[in-house]
Design a protein around this motif. Structure first.
Motif, PDB file in Angstrom:
ATOM      1  N   GLY A  97       0.786  -1.228   0.000  1.00 16.47           N
ATOM      2  CA  GLY A  97       0.000   0.000   0.000  1.00 16.47           C
ATOM      3  C   GLY A  97       0.815   1.273   0.000  1.00 16.47           C
ATOM      4  O   GLY A  97       0.257   2.361  -0.079  1.00 16.47           O
ATOM      5  N   LEU A  98       2.131   1.152   0.090  1.00 17.16           N
ATOM      6  CA  LEU A  98       3.018   2.313   0.070  1.00 17.16           C
ATOM      7  C   LEU A  98       3.491   2.579  -1.353  1.00 17.16           C
ATOM      8  O   LEU A  98       3.972   1.674  -2.037  1.00 17.16           O
ATOM      9  N   GLN A  99       3.352   3.812  -1.794  1.00 16.50           N
ATOM     10  CA  GLN A  99       3.873   4.213  -3.106  1.00 16.50           C
ATOM     11  C   GLN A  99       5.255   4.824  -2.909  1.00 16.50           C
ATOM     12  O   GLN A  99       5.438   5.701  -2.063  1.00 16.50           O
ATOM     13  N   ILE A 100       6.207   4.346  -3.686  1.00  9.80           N
ATOM     14  CA  ILE A 100       7.596   4.806  -3.545  1.00  9.80           C
ATOM     15  C   ILE A 100       8.066   5.405  -4.862  1.00  9.80           C
ATOM     16  O   ILE A 100       8.021   4.751  -5.906  1.00  9.80           O
ATOM     17  N   LYS A 101       8.476   6.661  -4.807  1.00 11.49           N
ATOM     18  CA  LYS A 101       9.038   7.334  -5.976  1.00 11.49           C
ATOM     19  C   LYS A 101      10.517   7.601  -5.699  1.00 11.49           C
ATOM     20  O   LYS A 101      10.858   8.334  -4.769  1.00 11.49           O
ATOM     21  N   GLN A 102      11.391   7.008  -6.511  1.00 14.63           N
ATOM     22  CA  GLN A 102      12.826   7.135  -6.304  1.00 14.63           C
ATOM     23  C   GLN A 102      13.443   8.074  -7.340  1.00 14.63           C
ATOM     24  O   GLN A 102      13.031   8.108  -8.497  1.00 14.63           O
ATOM     25  N   GLY A 106      16.568  11.482  -3.780  1.00 18.68           N
ATOM     26  CA  GLY A 106      16.043  10.781  -2.623  1.00 18.68           C
ATOM     27  C   GLY A 106      14.836   9.935  -2.965  1.00 18.68           C
ATOM     28  O   GLY A 106      14.645   9.526  -4.113  1.00 18.68           O
ATOM     29  N   MET A 107      14.004   9.702  -1.960  1.00 16.66           N
ATOM     30  CA  MET A 107      12.853   8.812  -2.108  1.00 16.66           C
ATOM     31  C   MET A 107      11.634   9.438  -1.425  1.00 16.66           C
ATOM     32  O   MET A 107      11.736   9.963  -0.321  1.00 16.66           O
ATOM     33  N   PHE A 108      10.489   9.371  -2.114  1.00 17.70           N
ATOM     34  CA  PHE A 108       9.246   9.897  -1.557  1.00 17.70           C
ATOM     35  C   PHE A 108       8.276   8.739  -1.354  1.00 17.70           C
ATOM     36  O   PHE A 108       7.992   7.980  -2.281  1.00 17.70           O
ATOM     37  N   ILE A 109       7.786   8.596  -0.123  1.00 18.17           N
ATOM     38  CA  ILE A 109       6.869   7.507   0.227  1.00 18.17           C
ATOM     39  C   ILE A 109       5.517   8.108   0.611  1.00 18.17           C
ATOM     40  O   ILE A 109       5.443   9.018   1.441  1.00 18.17           O
ATOM     41  N   CYS A 210      18.778  11.951   0.006  1.00 21.42           N
ATOM     42  CA  CYS A 210      20.107  11.331  -0.046  1.00 21.42           C
ATOM     43  C   CYS A 210      21.165  12.256   0.546  1.00 21.42           C
ATOM     44  O   CYS A 210      22.227  11.806   0.988  1.00 21.42           O
ATOM     45  N   ASP A 211      20.864  13.535   0.551  1.00 21.97           N
ATOM     46  CA  ASP A 211      21.796  14.531   1.082  1.00 21.97           C
ATOM     47  C   ASP A 211      21.616  14.634   2.594  1.00 21.97           C
ATOM     48  O   ASP A 211      20.996  15.551   3.114  1.00 21.97           O
ATOM     49  N   THR A 212      22.158  13.671   3.315  1.00 22.86           N
ATOM     50  CA  THR A 212      21.985  13.609   4.760  1.00 22.86           C
ATOM     51  C   THR A 212      23.217  12.984   5.390  1.00 22.86           C
ATOM     52  O   THR A 212      24.243  12.791   4.734  1.00 22.86           O
ATOM     53  N   TYR A 213      23.128  12.654   6.661  1.00 19.27           N
ATOM     54  CA  TYR A 213      24.252  12.065   7.385  1.00 19.27           C
ATOM     55  C   TYR A 213      23.710  11.007   8.342  1.00 19.27           C
ATOM     56  O   TYR A 213      22.539  11.006   8.709  1.00 19.27           O
ATOM     57  N   MET A 214      24.579  10.078   8.752  1.00 25.45           N
ATOM     58  CA  MET A 214      24.140   8.943   9.559  1.00 25.45           C
ATOM     59  C   MET A 214      24.295   9.237  11.048  1.00 25.45           C
ATOM     60  O   MET A 214      25.173   8.704  11.723  1.00 25.45           O
TER      61      MET A 214
END
Length: 360
Positions: A97-102, A106-109, A210-214
């Motif tokens: 049921g989750l739509q994922i746009k890559q 990044g990624m949009f859910i 994607c522009d992030t840090y862990m």
């Protein structure tokens, strides 16, 4: 990829860390590395290869898999199709049921399709849109008119599933869910307002950049004595890895707090236990966190966690929350102050005005 539900259940670790998939006789070696069964999510397999990392998550007869090494993905597909009847769907775009746009950014859910279907089912596609999902507190309303319990349960169940991608309605849905046993007209009106809010925000979802840090951090807040029925407080916590929201909780506390500091301290304790759980998952993926930062907007709670002299003020608090002080002393946890206006967890504790709601 879909196929038999036993896929990846029958596997074993071979020599030199090579992993064998299949029934043992026909199985093939996939790659060499360290095999990790994720202790937090038992149906997740993580394989550390010499030139990257591979993971596969299994849910019934569906598999999500990926790797930092493209050749390993190709080899895994070939291996699985040679062993089982399977169909390769392609890049992840829809799951449970989750739509994922890559994209490269990044990624949009989101769950926009599910939301539209839900609104059409109850006839809320042409309603006036609400700016917030809730505006007031609820109580048992024992003198109110009862409503159809089947309808109420159905609406709450649909909304609970939607909170997987809509954290901004978690508090409102949780509040209305408390009255399922004896729902009244006032409770149904509150549920309908959530749908009115959703009608104007169908396309909302979660963006993972994607522009992030862990770096794993938590935000903790509470609404002291917020429940009109028993005066219990509500804990609200959320967690970020870098700039990305990864987990959130909105839950009424089990005991009655005698002060705002106590309610906040209990929320901090719940927040830290969740941080430990998330760190276990990150460790399995190769990103362990040695210490955590937790943001709280209550200075008394921060002082209690640091100063043993405050013990006389906290000895009535359940012992399971007192380990927070030990974690602070061992420098595994840092509790930092944050202004109330910037407290992201405030969204999970109470009804907010439209301006504050939009800001958070």
């Amino acid at each position: 990829m879909t196929g038999n539900k036993n896929v990846l259940v029958n596997y074993k670790e071979g020599k030199e860390g090579a992993v064998t998939f299949g029934d043992g006789n026909k199985g093939q070696n996939f790659g060499k590395g360290d095999l990790v069964l994720n202790g937090v999510a038992p149906l997740t397999v993580v394989l550390y290869l010499t030139d990257g990392i591979f993971f596969a998550h299994i849910y019934v007869n569906d598999i999500i898999f990926g790797s930092t090494c493209e050749s390993e993905v190709t080899r895994f597909v070939e291996l699985m199709q040679s062993e089982f009847e399977m169909s390769l769907i392609g890049d992840l775009s829809y799951f449970l049921g989750l739509q994922i746009k890559q994209s490269e950014q990044g990624m949009f859910i989101s769950q926009s399709k599910y939301t539209k279907s839900m609104l059409e089912k109850i006839g809320f596609t042409q309603v006036k849109h609400a700016h917030t999902p809730t505006t007031s507190k609820l109580n048992k309303d024992e003198s109110g008119d009862p409503v159809d319990p089947t309808l109420y349960h159905s609406m709450i169940g649909s909304l609970l599933y939607l909170t997987a991608s809509r954290p901004n309605i978690s508090f409102s849905v949780g509040l209305c869910a408390r009255y399922q046993a004896n729902a009244k007209q006032s409770h149904l009106t509150a549920v309908k307002r959530i749908f009115e809010y959703l009608a104007g925000t169908v396309e909302f979802g979660l963006w993972y950049s994607c522009d992030t840090y862990m770096s794993l951090v938590g935000y903790s807040d509470s609404d002291w004595a917020g429940s009109l029925d028993d005066r219990k407080s509500t804990s609200g916590v959320c967690f970020y890895i870098g700039n990305n929201l990864v987990s959130w909780i909105s839950k009424k506390q089990h005991s009655i707090s005698l002060s705002t500091a106590e309610a906040e301290y209990i929320a901090v304790g719940s927040c830290y236990t969740q941080l430990i759980w998330l760190n276990k998952m990150l460790t399995d993926y190769g990103y362990p966190q040695k210490s955590f930062t937790l943001f709280c907007d209550n200075t008394s709670t921060i002082n209690i966690s640091k100063n043993p002299v405050q013990h006389s003020r906290t000895k009535h608090i359940d012992m399971r929350y007192q380990f927070i002080r030990n974690m602070v002393e061992s420098k595994m946890l840092t509790i930092s102050h944050i202004s109330t206006n910037a407290q992201l967890a405030d969204l999970f504790t109470k009804a907010l005005d439209a301006q504050t709601y939009a800001h958070l």
